[in-house]
Design a protein around this motif. Structure first.
Motif, PDB file in Angstrom:
ATOM      1  N   ARG A   1       7.672   6.270   0.136  1.00  0.00           N
ATOM      2  CA  ARG A   1       7.786   7.716   0.295  1.00  0.00           C
ATOM      3  C   ARG A   1       7.652   8.455  -1.035  1.00  0.00           C
ATOM      4  N   VAL A   2       8.128   7.857  -2.115  1.00  0.00           N
ATOM      5  CA  VAL A   2       8.111   8.551  -3.405  1.00  0.00           C
ATOM      6  C   VAL A   2       6.940   8.137  -4.298  1.00  0.00           C
ATOM      7  N   ALA A   3       6.076   7.245  -3.812  1.00  0.00           N
ATOM      8  CA  ALA A   3       4.942   6.791  -4.629  1.00  0.00           C
ATOM      9  C   ALA A   3       4.067   7.974  -5.029  1.00  0.00           C
ATOM     10  N   ARG A   4       3.767   8.048  -6.304  1.00  0.00           N
ATOM     11  CA  ARG A   4       2.925   9.132  -6.833  1.00  0.00           C
ATOM     12  C   ARG A   4       1.505   8.591  -6.974  1.00  0.00           C
ATOM     13  N   VAL A   5       0.689   8.846  -5.965  1.00  0.00           N
ATOM     14  CA  VAL A   5      -0.636   8.217  -5.889  1.00  0.00           C
ATOM     15  C   VAL A   5      -1.647   8.943  -6.756  1.00  0.00           C
ATOM     16  N   SER A   6      -2.753   8.262  -7.028  1.00  0.00           N
ATOM     17  CA  SER A   6      -3.797   8.811  -7.884  1.00  0.00           C
ATOM     18  C   SER A   6      -4.586   9.894  -7.157  1.00  0.00           C
ATOM     19  N   SER A   7      -5.426  10.573  -7.904  1.00  0.00           N
ATOM     20  CA  SER A   7      -6.248  11.636  -7.321  1.00  0.00           C
ATOM     21  C   SER A   7      -7.280  11.075  -6.352  1.00  0.00           C
ATOM     22  N   ARG A   8      -7.523   9.760  -6.404  1.00  0.00           N
ATOM     23  CA  ARG A   8      -8.462   9.112  -5.482  1.00  0.00           C
ATOM     24  C   ARG A   8      -7.807   8.725  -4.165  1.00  0.00           C
ATOM     25  N   GLY A   9      -6.468   8.876  -4.098  1.00  0.00           N
ATOM     26  CA  GLY A   9      -5.744   8.393  -2.934  1.00  0.00           C
ATOM     27  C   GLY A   9      -5.208   7.005  -3.217  1.00  0.00           C
ATOM     28  N   ALA A  10      -4.792   6.290  -2.181  1.00  0.00           N
ATOM     29  CA  ALA A  10      -4.202   4.967  -2.395  1.00  0.00           C
ATOM     30  C   ALA A  10      -4.209   4.145  -1.116  1.00  0.00           C
ATOM     31  N   VAL A  11      -4.112   2.830  -1.291  1.00  0.00           N
ATOM     32  CA  VAL A  11      -3.942   1.903  -0.180  1.00  0.00           C
ATOM     33  C   VAL A  11      -2.504   1.400  -0.245  1.00  0.00           C
ATOM     34  N   LEU A  12      -1.746   1.604   0.829  1.00  0.00           N
ATOM     35  CA  LEU A  12      -0.353   1.179   0.904  1.00  0.00           C
ATOM     36  C   LEU A  12      -0.258   0.030   1.901  1.00  0.00           C
ATOM     37  N   THR A  13       0.414  -1.036   1.510  1.00  0.00           N
ATOM     38  CA  THR A  13       0.481  -2.242   2.349  1.00  0.00           C
ATOM     39  C   THR A  13       1.915  -2.716   2.529  1.00  0.00           C
ATOM     40  N   CYS A  14       2.274  -2.987   3.782  1.00  0.00           N
ATOM     41  CA  CYS A  14       3.571  -3.595   4.110  1.00  0.00           C
ATOM     42  C   CYS A  14       3.324  -5.030   4.553  1.00  0.00           C
ATOM     43  N   LYS A  15       3.875  -6.000   3.828  1.00  0.00           N
ATOM     44  CA  LYS A  15       3.796  -7.380   4.289  1.00  0.00           C
ATOM     45  C   LYS A  15       5.100  -7.748   4.994  1.00  0.00           C
ATOM     46  N   ASN A  16       5.063  -8.831   5.761  1.00  0.00           N
ATOM     47  CA  ASN A  16       6.202  -9.206   6.620  1.00  0.00           C
ATOM     48  C   ASN A  16       6.566  -8.055   7.564  1.00  0.00           C
ATOM     49  N   ALA A  17       5.525  -7.393   8.052  1.00  0.00           N
ATOM     50  CA  ALA A  17       5.727  -6.193   8.860  1.00  0.00           C
ATOM     51  C   ALA A  17       6.391  -6.458  10.203  1.00  0.00           C
ATOM     52  N   TRP A  18       6.297  -7.679  10.706  1.00  0.00           N
ATOM     53  CA  TRP A  18       6.934  -7.996  11.985  1.00  0.00           C
ATOM     54  C   TRP A  18       8.456  -8.033  11.868  1.00  0.00           C
ATOM     55  N   GLN A  19       8.962  -8.042  10.643  1.00  0.00           N
ATOM     56  CA  GLN A  19      10.404  -8.128  10.442  1.00  0.00           C
ATOM     57  C   GLN A  19      11.065  -6.769  10.215  1.00  0.00           C
TER      58      GLN A  19
END
Length: 234
Positions: free
Chosen positions: A135-153
Motif C-alpha cells: 500500500r505504501v510502495a512509492r512506484v516509479s513514473s513507469r509504474g510497477a509490477v507487484l507480486t504476492c507469492k504464497n498467495a494461497w495462504q
C-alpha cells in the motif's frame, strides 16, 4: 512513460536462474519472477524476506538485477534474518555473479515507505504486513509490477484495488497456480493527491454545468421480441 517488455532479456535471466537454482527442487517461481523482472527492465527491485523463507526467489531476483543493472533491496525484520539471508545469497555469488542485494532491517511498511521509484516488488503473503507494505510502495513514473507469492495462504479479503488504493491505475492482474500461488498486478504510476483533487473539482464543475444546461431524463424501452421493459437515464 511505461514499462516495456524485452523477451530477449527475460529469456537470458530465466536461463541464468535455472543454472543458479538447479540445486533447488522448486516449482519454477524463481525462474518466472526473474524473467519477469528482467523482461520488464526493472531498475529498482524490492523484496520482503524473513528467517526460514525460501532463498531461490531471492537468487532469481538477484540474477534479474544483474541482467538489468537494477538496484535490489531486501527488507528483513531482524538481524537474524539478515545474517541468514546474506549467508544464503553469498553461496550463489550474489546471484548471477553480480553484487549482493542490499539488506535493510526494519518494519516492512516503514522501510518500503522510504524507498522511492520502485518498479518490481515481491512480498510473501505469510508475512502479516505484506499488504501494508504494498500500500505504501512509492512506484516509479513507469509504474510497477507487484507480486504476492504464497498467495494461497492469505485471507479471502485481499483485493488489489483495495490494497493499492483508488488513486492508482490497476492496468491488469493475474493469478497463477505456480508454487503456492502467485498473484501479480501491473499498476500505473500513482497520481499526486493535489492533482486528483483539482481534477475532481474540475469534473464536478463540468458535470454541474452540463446538468444545468441539459437536465437528465428517464427513458422507457420495451423489447418487441421478449416483451421485457428497460428503464434507463439519458
Amino acid at each position: 512513460m511505461k514499462l516495456v517488455w524485452s523477451p530477449e532479456i527475460a529469456s537470458k535471466a530465466y536461463i541464468d536462474t535455472v543454472k543458479s537454482c538447479k540445486r533447488f527442487k522448486e516449482s519454477g517461481v524463481a525462474e518466472l519472477l526473474s524473467a519477469m523482472a528482467a523482461g520488464w527492465d526493472a531498475r529498482f527491485i524490492v523484496e520482503l524476506w524473513s528467517h526460514g523463507g525460501a532463498i531461490a526467489t531471492s537468487v532469481g531476483l538477484a540474477v534479474a538485477a544483474h541482467n538489468t543493472g537494477a538496484r535490489h533491496v531486501c527488507i528483513v525484520p531482524d538481524d537474524r534474518s539478515r545474517a541468514e539471508y546474506r549467508a544464503a545469497i553469498a553461496t550463489f555469488g550474489g546471484g548471477g555473479g553480480g553484487a549482493s542485494p542490499e539488506v535493510v532491517v526494519g518494519e516492512a511498511e516503514a522501510v518500503m515507505a522510504g524507498l522511492d521509484g520502485v518498479d518490481f516488488v515481491v512480498v510473501d503473503c505469510r508475512r502479516r504486513e505484506f499488504a501494508r507494505a504494498l500500500r505504501v510502495a512509492r512506484v516509479s513514473s513507469r509504474g510497477a509490477v507487484l507480486t504476492c507469492k504464497n498467495a494461497w495462504q492469505r485471507g479471502a479479503w485481499f483485493r488489489w484495488q483495495g490494497v493499492v488504493g483508488r488513486d492508482t491505475r490497476l492496468v491488469r492482474s493475474v493469478f497463477l497456480p505456480v508454487g503456492k500461488g502467485l498473484d501479480i498486478a501491473y499498476i500505473g504510476s500513482r497520481n499526486n493527491g493535489n492533482n486528483n483533487n483539482n481534477n475532481n473539482n474540475n469534473n464536478s464543475e463540468s458535470s454541474a454545468s452540463v446538468t444545468r444546461k441539459r437536465p437528465s431524463r428517464w427513458i422507457k424501452h420495451i423489447d418487441e421480441n421478449s416483451g421485457e421493459e428497460h428503464v434507463f437515464r439519458e
